[in-house]
Write an enzyme that holds these catalytic residues in place. Structure first.
Site, mmCIF file in Angstrom:
data_model
loop_
_atom_site.group_PDB
_atom_site.id
_atom_site.type_symbol
_atom_site.label_atom_id
_atom_site.label_comp_id
_atom_site.label_asym_id
_atom_site.label_seq_id
_atom_site.Cartn_x
_atom_site.Cartn_y
_atom_site.Cartn_z
ATOM 1 N N GLU A 98 0.755 -1.272 0.329
ATOM 2 C CA GLU A 98 0.025 0.016 -0.034
ATOM 3 C C GLU A 98 0.389 1.852 0.018
ATOM 4 O O GLU A 98 1.868 1.137 0.507
ATOM 5 C CB GLU A 98 -1.466 -0.272 1.368
ATOM 6 C CG GLU A 98 -2.664 -0.259 1.017
ATOM 7 C CD GLU A 98 -2.968 0.512 -0.359
ATOM 8 O OE1 GLU A 98 -2.691 1.845 -0.117
ATOM 9 O OE2 GLU A 98 -4.323 0.497 0.689
ATOM 10 N N ASP A 99 0.244 1.900 -0.295
ATOM 11 C CA ASP A 99 1.182 3.485 -0.419
ATOM 12 C C ASP A 99 0.613 4.150 1.425
ATOM 13 O O ASP A 99 1.943 4.766 1.125
ATOM 14 C CB ASP A 99 -0.020 4.357 -1.392
ATOM 15 C CG ASP A 99 -0.577 4.595 -1.716
ATOM 16 O OD1 ASP A 99 -1.578 3.874 -0.555
ATOM 17 O OD2 ASP A 99 -1.305 5.194 -2.231
ATOM 18 N N ASP A 102 -4.304 5.467 5.813
ATOM 19 C CA ASP A 102 -5.479 6.519 6.627
ATOM 20 C C ASP A 102 -6.054 5.669 7.310
ATOM 21 O O ASP A 102 -5.949 5.801 8.421
ATOM 22 C CB ASP A 102 -6.181 7.006 5.499
ATOM 23 C CG ASP A 102 -6.728 9.063 5.647
ATOM 24 O OD1 ASP A 102 -5.447 9.631 6.617
ATOM 25 O OD2 ASP A 102 -7.424 9.320 5.524
ATOM 26 N N PHE A 151 -2.683 16.283 3.779
ATOM 27 C CA PHE A 151 -2.818 15.185 2.699
ATOM 28 C C PHE A 151 -1.549 15.670 1.510
ATOM 29 O O PHE A 151 -0.832 16.525 1.522
ATOM 30 C CB PHE A 151 -4.024 15.881 1.999
ATOM 31 C CG PHE A 151 -4.202 15.226 0.607
ATOM 32 C CD1 PHE A 151 -5.328 14.228 1.201
ATOM 33 C CD2 PHE A 151 -3.796 15.424 -1.015
ATOM 34 C CE1 PHE A 151 -5.499 12.780 -0.371
ATOM 35 C CE2 PHE A 151 -4.443 14.309 -1.891
ATOM 36 C CZ PHE A 151 -5.228 13.377 -2.046
ATOM 37 N N ARG A 164 1.737 12.444 -9.250
ATOM 38 C CA ARG A 164 1.890 10.691 -8.854
ATOM 39 C C ARG A 164 3.606 10.577 -9.229
ATOM 40 O O ARG A 164 4.492 9.446 -8.592
ATOM 41 C CB ARG A 164 1.324 9.464 -9.213
ATOM 42 C CG ARG A 164 -0.578 9.305 -8.990
ATOM 43 C CD ARG A 164 -1.324 8.130 -9.783
ATOM 44 N NE ARG A 164 -2.384 8.090 -9.608
ATOM 45 C CZ ARG A 164 -3.423 8.006 -8.739
ATOM 46 N NH1 ARG A 164 -2.845 7.781 -7.698
ATOM 47 N NH2 ARG A 164 -4.354 7.815 -8.647
#
Ligand code: XMP
Ligand code: MG
Length: 183
Positions: A98-99, A102, A151, A164
């Site tokens: 996963e990046d 959250d 964010f 990205r």
């Protein structure tokens, strides 16, 4: 630095050093297990690509795309599968790549699905972790960096599909957001 970026949180060098470190640990922990590394598209693609090249044992790769309903920067917990895996996970040692974690809702859903499909084991490696935002009990098995509740973009992470391709993790300038109140 990109003109829309206010601050670099994690540099390219820091990321690459950490990826190497994670790769070394995973090489030891998954020796003889032929892990199936599952990349959660699109955000985890750069991390996956770099990470697997630091894992020095036989492994396989698969890709899954999910989307959560709701506002663009928040997860709702209702997950829709956009692209499912190509192969079965039954009896496989699955490592979800996963990046960022959250709330943990997306991963909770994914892990449950993989368990229902009878994976032999399910673990998670995430590049970034935002523990302050967690609404689930989810803890990654391997984590690169803890980030504050802001964010972030770059190295796979996007805002409206942009940024990205930045080689670092950064915070966007306020004026870049269409509606700052949405964050
Ligand atoms: P949950 O809340 O389910 O969300 O753990 C995980 C997904 O939410 C996205 N996400 C972000 N994307 N910058 C991004 O570009 C962020 O700071 C951020 N925080 C959460 C991401 O798609 C992740 O897989
Ligand atoms: Mg995203």
């Amino acid at each position: 630095m990109h003109e829309d970026i206010q601050e670099v949180l994690i540099s390219e060098t820091e990321i690459q050093t950490k990826v190497k470190e994670l790769g070394t640990r995973l090489t030891q922990d998954y020796r003889d297990l032929n892990p199936l590394c599952i990349c959660v598209l699109k955000g985890a693609a750069p991390f996956m690509a770099d990470l697997v090249r630091r894992i020095d044992i036989p492994l396989e790769m698969d890709f899954m795309a999910v989307s959560s309903y709701g506002a663009s920067t928040r997860s709702s917990g209702v997950v829709r599968i956009i692209k499912d895996l190509d192969a079965s996970v039954e009896g496989r040692h699955v490592l979800v790549v996963e990046d960022i974690i959250d709330s943990g809702l997306t991963l909770n859903y994914l892990l449950e699905l993989l368990r229902q499909r009878n994976a032999a084991s399910t673990k998670v490696v995430t590049l970034l972790d935002k523990p302050n935002r967690r609404t689930t009990g989810l803890k990654p098995d391997y984590s690169g960096f803890t980030v504050p509740d802001a964010f972030v973009v770059g190295y796979g992470l996007d805002y409206a599909e942009k940024y990205r391709n930045l080689p670092y993790i950064g915070v966007l300038k306020k004026e870049v957001y269409a509606d700052p109140n949405q964050l």
